[in-house]
Write a protein that holds these residues in place. Structure first.
Motif, PDB file in Angstrom:
ATOM      1  N   PHE A  25      11.836   0.063  25.434  1.00  0.00           N
ATOM      2  CA  PHE A  25      12.947  -0.653  24.810  1.00  0.00           C
ATOM      3  C   PHE A  25      12.462  -1.753  23.865  1.00  0.00           C
ATOM      4  N   ILE A  26      11.805  -2.771  24.426  1.00  0.00           N
ATOM      5  CA  ILE A  26      11.444  -3.954  23.617  1.00  0.00           C
ATOM      6  C   ILE A  26      10.559  -3.563  22.423  1.00  0.00           C
ATOM      7  N   ASP A  27       9.538  -2.747  22.673  1.00  0.00           N
ATOM      8  CA  ASP A  27       8.598  -2.410  21.591  1.00  0.00           C
ATOM      9  C   ASP A  27       9.233  -1.515  20.528  1.00  0.00           C
ATOM     10  N   ALA A  28      10.311  -0.841  20.898  1.00  0.00           N
ATOM     11  CA  ALA A  28      10.985   0.031  19.926  1.00  0.00           C
ATOM     12  C   ALA A  28      11.965  -0.758  19.047  1.00  0.00           C
ATOM     13  N   LEU A  29      12.315  -1.979  19.489  1.00  0.00           N
ATOM     14  CA  LEU A  29      13.314  -2.768  18.740  1.00  0.00           C
ATOM     15  C   LEU A  29      12.914  -3.050  17.286  1.00  0.00           C
ATOM     16  N   PRO A  30      11.675  -3.567  17.043  1.00  0.00           N
ATOM     17  CA  PRO A  30      11.327  -3.835  15.636  1.00  0.00           C
ATOM     18  C   PRO A  30      11.371  -2.583  14.769  1.00  0.00           C
ATOM     19  N   VAL A  31      11.054  -1.439  15.349  1.00  0.00           N
ATOM     20  CA  VAL A  31      11.073  -0.195  14.566  1.00  0.00           C
ATOM     21  C   VAL A  31      12.494   0.076  14.089  1.00  0.00           C
ATOM     22  N   ASN A  85       2.165  -5.702  18.501  1.00  0.00           N
ATOM     23  CA  ASN A  85       1.690  -6.959  17.902  1.00  0.00           C
ATOM     24  C   ASN A  85       0.934  -6.726  16.603  1.00  0.00           C
ATOM     25  N   ASP A  86       1.500  -5.957  15.689  1.00  0.00           N
ATOM     26  CA  ASP A  86       0.767  -5.720  14.461  1.00  0.00           C
ATOM     27  C   ASP A  86       1.687  -5.899  13.260  1.00  0.00           C
ATOM     28  N   SER A  87       1.329  -6.855  12.410  1.00  0.00           N
ATOM     29  CA  SER A  87       2.206  -7.201  11.285  1.00  0.00           C
ATOM     30  C   SER A  87       2.221  -6.115  10.203  1.00  0.00           C
ATOM     31  N   ARG A  88       1.337  -5.104  10.329  1.00  0.00           N
ATOM     32  CA  ARG A  88       1.345  -4.032   9.314  1.00  0.00           C
ATOM     33  C   ARG A  88       2.536  -3.076   9.484  1.00  0.00           C
ATOM     34  N   LEU A  89       3.194  -3.129  10.655  1.00  0.00           N
ATOM     35  CA  LEU A  89       4.226  -2.134  10.964  1.00  0.00           C
ATOM     36  C   LEU A  89       5.336  -2.062   9.901  1.00  0.00           C
TER      37      LEU A  89
END
Ligand SMILES: NC(=O)c1ccc[n+]([C@@H]2O[C@H](COP(=O)([O-])OP(=O)(O)OC[C@H]3O[C@@H](n4cnc5c(N)ncnc54)[C@H](O)[C@@H]3O)[C@@H](O)[C@H]2O)c1
Ligand SMILES: O=C(O)[C@H]1O[C@H](OP(=O)(O)OP(=O)(O)OC[C@H]2O[C@@H](n3ccc(=O)[nH]c3=O)[C@H](O)[C@@H]2O)[C@H](O)[C@@H](O)[C@@H]1O
Length: 387
Positions: A115-121, A77-81
């Motif tokens: 899985f889910i948290d790796a998707l935006p990366v 949950n961090d928009s800096r990513l």
């Protein structure tokens, strides 16, 4: 010290790059940051929720000051990513829940994390044409084909039935109610997604499948630098038992087999991947040491012997005790029977081979464990003095 004349495996000079390392504060991340700072000119944007394991690298007066920058953030949950990924040439994703005690007791967190948290990366890398090195696991192989053969089948001795090959072995998991496989399944799906991004959208990627990397700073010692009731991976569980003078607990008789590799050998392989993109892109690499195979029972015996040597304390009279997996991990646990990595692909692409024997890696790791924790454990276990 970083030298100006470093060259890659094809003799070309290596240009300094910026690496966005997610999960840099963990066990593997801390060793990778150490290696990059001490031996290369690269910059690291180190992302994690914790930085205890890399604090020594973040001091202001170190030789590499200014080349490593810590960003405390949770990728959920961090928009800096996205901005940090854009600032870098390469992203390395290590962030994950990766302790088996969590897979069957916190399956939702495990699936989200892997899985889910790796998707935006993956999405940010693909959209911004950035290279990604993603950390998967040898657990994606699950069980060996051989484990389904009759116990007395001679085929069980045939490597074709147990050696794990990136481009040939199937992924064999247990039924859904065996929630142990939530981690392996989530890792498999993110591998497939990354592979598809490469195939359909041309994303440059490398997938790493570590096979039981062990060494200093792995996990935590319960009650010292982690929760008293927490269950880390086997190296830390057995270290904790040895430090406290308790028998080592063998889950379901300690019959499962593993190949252990020294973290410093494995980090050499990752650095080769970082610095040889044309040889590493598009590949999935097993990174392990096929020569260091033991049963968990043999590991316990060897650790008991080595710990006695490095601590100067006599070995325990009762070194091990059997415990059922249900009692130790709870409902839904299951296990990989045997894990021997095939080394053909990494050998061909990167000319890499592991070096350190199991005895040597346990000697240096247990020396570290003893030096780091023995005093703290003594204080905790000392009987309070009556006033
Ligand atoms: N150590 C091994 O032998 C091994 C084996 C197979 C796979 N792996 C994989 O390698 C990777 C690293 O493993 P490790 O042994 O260093 O584990 P680790 O738990 O020590 O490191 C993971 C790091 O990621 C961080 N992290 C987790 N979720 C995060 C989030 N949402 N936002 C920011 N940071 C987050 C954690 O704080 C931790 O510091 C994992 O993906 C793991 O599945 C490791
Ligand atoms: O390290 C890896 O390559 C991968 O495998 C590990 O899985 P596993 O090897 O099963 O995890 P450990 O906790 O290290 O356990 C190894 C074996 O020791 C046993 N064990 C563990 C702890 C203990 O106290 N006693 C004991 O007998 C387990 O049941 C298992 O058979 C983890 O899933 C991940 O860190 C990683 O993806």
């Amino acid at each position: 010290m970083a030298s100006a004349t470093r060259v890659d495996l094809d003799g070309n000079p290596i240009k300094p790059i910026t690496i966005c390392m997610i999960g840099a504060g963990g066990f593997i991340g801390s060793h990778l940051c150490e290696k990059i700072m001490s031996e290369t000119p690269h910059k690291v944007l180190a992302l994690d929720v914790y930085n205890d394991k890399i604090k020594h690298l973040l001091e202001p007066d170190v030789a590499w000051a200014g080349r490593i920058q810590f960003h405390r953030l949770n990728i959920k949950n961090d928009s800096r990513l996205e901005g940090l990924i854009k600032m870098a040439d390469l992203t390395i994703n290590l962030a994950a829940i990766c302790t088996p005690a969590d897979y069957n007791t916190r399956p939702l967190d495990t699936i989200y994390s892997n899985f889910i948290d790796a998707l935006p990366v993956v999405k940010y890398c693909s959209e911004n044409n950035k290279r990604l090195i993603h950390f998967s696991t040898c657990e994606v192989y699950g069980k060996t084909i051989g484990s389904f053969l009759p116990k007395d089948s001679p085929l069980r001795q045939d490597p074709a039935y147990y050696v794990l090959k990136e481009d040939a072995s199937p992924c064999i998991f247990g039924p859904i109610e065996k929630q142990r496989w939530s981690y392996a399944c989530a890792k498999q799906l993110i591998e497939r997604l990354i592979y598809a991004e490469g195939a359909e959208n041309g994303m440059e990627f490398t997938i790493v499948r570590p096979f039981n990397w062990i060494g200093p700073r792995m996990d935590f010692i319960p009650g010292v630098d982690g929760p008293s009731e927490g269950v880390p991976r086997v190296l830390a569980c057995f270290s904790n038992n040895l430090l406290r003078g308790e028998p080592l607990k063998l889950v379901d008789g300690g019959q499962s087999q593993r190949t252990f590799i020294y973290i410093k050998d494995a980090i050499e392989a990752v650095l080769l991947m970082i610095e040889n993109p044309s040889r590493a892109n598009g590949h999935i690499f097993n990174v392990g040491n096929p020569n260091n195979e033991v049963t968990v029972r043999q590991l316990a015996e060897l650790m008991t012997q080595v710990y006695s040597k490095v601590s100067g304390e006599p070995p325990l009279e009762v070194p091990t005790v059997d415990v059922s997996s249900k009692e130790f991990y709870g409902e839904g646990y299951d296990d990989s029977d045997k894990r021997i990595p095939d080394m053909t692909i990494i050998n061909r692409q990167l000319g890499w081979n592991p070096k350190t024997s199991l005895f040597d890696l346990l000697e240096s790791t247990l020396t570290y464990q003893h030096r780091t924790y023995a005093e703290a454990i003594k204080k905790i276990t000392a009987k309070p003095v009556a006033s």
